[in-house]
Design a protein around this motif. Structure first.
Motif, PDB file in Angstrom:
ATOM      1  N   SER A  63       0.840  -1.196   0.000  1.00 49.26           N
ATOM      2  CA  SER A  63       0.000   0.000   0.000  1.00 49.26           C
ATOM      3  C   SER A  63       0.877   1.248   0.000  1.00 49.26           C
ATOM      4  CB  SER A  63      -0.961  -0.022   1.198  1.00 49.26           C
ATOM      5  OG  SER A  63      -0.340   0.528   2.329  1.00 49.26           O
ATOM      6  N   THR A  65       1.557   3.206   2.358  1.00 48.75           N
ATOM      7  CA  THR A  65       2.410   3.281   3.549  1.00 48.75           C
ATOM      8  C   THR A  65       3.703   2.496   3.338  1.00 48.75           C
ATOM      9  OG1 THR A  65       0.389   3.453   4.842  1.00 48.75           O
ATOM     10  CG2 THR A  65       2.401   2.969   6.057  1.00 48.75           C
ATOM     11  N   THR A 140      -4.028  14.531   2.658  1.00 48.26           N
ATOM     12  CA  THR A 140      -5.378  14.014   2.405  1.00 48.26           C
ATOM     13  C   THR A 140      -6.339  14.258   3.563  1.00 48.26           C
ATOM     14  OG1 THR A 140      -4.138  12.295   1.305  1.00 48.26           O
ATOM     15  CG2 THR A 140      -6.496  11.992   1.390  1.00 48.26           C
ATOM     16  N   ASP A 167       5.792  12.436  -0.207  1.00 51.32           N
ATOM     17  CA  ASP A 167       4.614  11.583  -0.215  1.00 51.32           C
ATOM     18  C   ASP A 167       3.637  12.202  -1.212  1.00 51.32           C
ATOM     19  OD1 ASP A 167       2.127  10.475   0.122  1.00 51.32           O
ATOM     20  OD2 ASP A 167       2.114  10.565   2.312  1.00 51.32           O
ATOM     21  N   LYS A 192      -5.332   5.764  -5.760  1.00 45.88           N
ATOM     22  CA  LYS A 192      -5.686   7.189  -5.689  1.00 45.88           C
ATOM     23  C   LYS A 192      -5.847   7.707  -7.121  1.00 45.88           C
ATOM     24  CE  LYS A 192      -4.918   7.055  -1.082  1.00 45.88           C
ATOM     25  NZ  LYS A 192      -4.859   7.806   0.149  1.00 45.88           N
TER      26      LYS A 192
END
Ligand SMILES: *Cc1c(COP(=O)(O)O)cnc(C)c1O
Length: 385
Positions: A63, A65, A140, A167, A192
């Motif tokens: 993911s 992260t 976000t 990021d 995304k």
């Protein structure tokens, strides 16, 4: 009554185009199948070229992260000093990742709804030696866009020796950015702006980042080690960890869609839709949580008006029942508003449906607005495009 699934208007996952679903639904083959090997190679080349990267792109199962972790551990060693900027939930997550790694770390924080500025970063970097700067392009949790172009110009002028990791999970593929602005590591994931189901981390490492990793001692991690993946990305027949075959097809299809639209058009479209959504929310009485010059092209927060009596959970449940899934706020804005994602492969009719659902839900929850005010504002901005 037949009911379709609600439109996925959260800031990830995002709506998945039919052709991308079809790519994911293809019969799985071996990662040594020459057709997969060739498509994977073409995908890495496209990602590298489109975002003008002088190093290499990585596509690794995991993911966003995971991509954050991979992004930092390869360019910061235990000796390095890392400066992390945060103005919300995901900036704080990067601080957590860096502090668990035990980096010598310092932070600059801005309030939720605001941003750390290039000037503040300049000041901190002038006071002290740092090796790596970390920041979030679009936060976000608040829908705030970091002024990345200004920052990269300042860094080139004043602190060219400091590596920059960004990021870009909620920006890449939707917001203006190219690696040759001077960023060393950029990262995102599949669910995304690329509009794929969750499951892929995508990173871009410039030449400096790759050289930095090469000069570092062996990493105390293996799955996320650039050195393990570089041979695979250069020659996609090689093996390190099994590639997510079906998601690679999906990402190839997503990149095909992006090339067909054109990156610059895609960036403009995201800004245009964001303006339309902000206008419609504000016409319905939902205030933004940040100044308009900081508003992200990909996600927008709408705050409930004071005294509206709208119950957050009941309202979002009503929006869901009306056919759109929006997200709650957290941290400083928990319970005070909601977040709408507007990224990836979406088009005006999705925005119209989402705004209509929000409008009906608001009225059903007792919010005193005329039916159509939000939609009218949305349509007006859409017609400008
Ligand atoms: C979604 C998001 C992440 C986390 O991605 P996961 O896929 O949930 O791990 C990190 N940073 C930002 C800015 C995000 O929007």
């Amino acid at each position: 009554m037949y009911k379709r699934n609600p439109y996925v208007m959260v800031p990830g996952p995002t709506p998945v185009a039919r052709s991308i679903q079809d790519a994911m639904g293809r019969e799985t083959v071996s990662f040594h199948d020459p057709r997969l090997v060739a498509e994977f190679k073409a995908l890495i080349d496209d990602l590298t070229t489109l975002w003008r990267c002088d190093g290499i792109a990585f596509v690794v199962a995991g993911s966003g992260t995971m991509a954050m972790e991979m992004g930092i551990v390869n360019i910061a060693s235990d000796e390095d000093r890392v400066l992390v900027c945060s103005n919300g939930y995901f900036g704080d997550r990067y601080i957590d990742i860096c502090s668990r790694r035990g980096f010598k770390m310092d932070t600059i924080r801005a309030k939720w709804g605001e941003t750390v500025t290039a000037d503040e970063i300049d000041r901190r970097l002038s006071e002290d030696r740092f090796d790596v700067l970390v920041l979030t392009h679009v936060e976000t949790s608040t829908g705030v866009e970091f002024p990345l172009r200004d920052l990269t110009r300042m860094m080139r002028d004043k602190h060219p020796e400091v590596l920059i990791a960004v990021d870009g999970v909620a920006s890449m593929g939707g917001v203006e950015f190219y690696m040759d602005w001077g960023v060393d590591v950029m990262l995102t994931c599949s669910q995304k702006c690329f509009g794929i189901s969750p499951g892929l981390g995508i990173l871009w490492a410039g030449r400096r980042a790759i050289e930095k990793r090469r000069g570092m001692p062996p990493l105390n991690a293996s799955y996320v080690d650039f050195e393990k993946w570089i041979p695979v990305m250069k020659d996609t027949v090689k093996y390190w960890g099994t590639p997510a075959v079906n998601l690679i097809w999906a990402l190839s299809e997503s990149v095909r869609i992006i090339k067909e639209e054109g990156l610059e058009n895609r960036f403009k479209r995201h800004r245009h839709y964001a303006k339309a959504i902000r206008g419609s929310l504000s016409a319905m009485g939902f205030a933004p949580c940040c100044a308009s010059e900081l508003a992200s092209p990909t996600v927008t927060v709408g705050l409930y008006p004071d005294g509206s009596g709208i119950d957050d959970a009941a309202f979002r449940g009503a929006v869901y029942d009306e056919g759109a899934h929006i997200a709650g706020c957290f941290g400083d804005f928990a319970g005070k508003g909601f977040r709408v994602g507007h990224m990836g492969n979406i088009e005006p009719n999705i925005l119209v449906s989402a705004v209509a659902a929000i409008e009906r839900a608001a009225i059903r929850c007792g919010h005193k607005i005329e039916p159509g005010v939000g939609l009218a504002a949305l349509q007006r901005t859409l017609l400008e495009g």
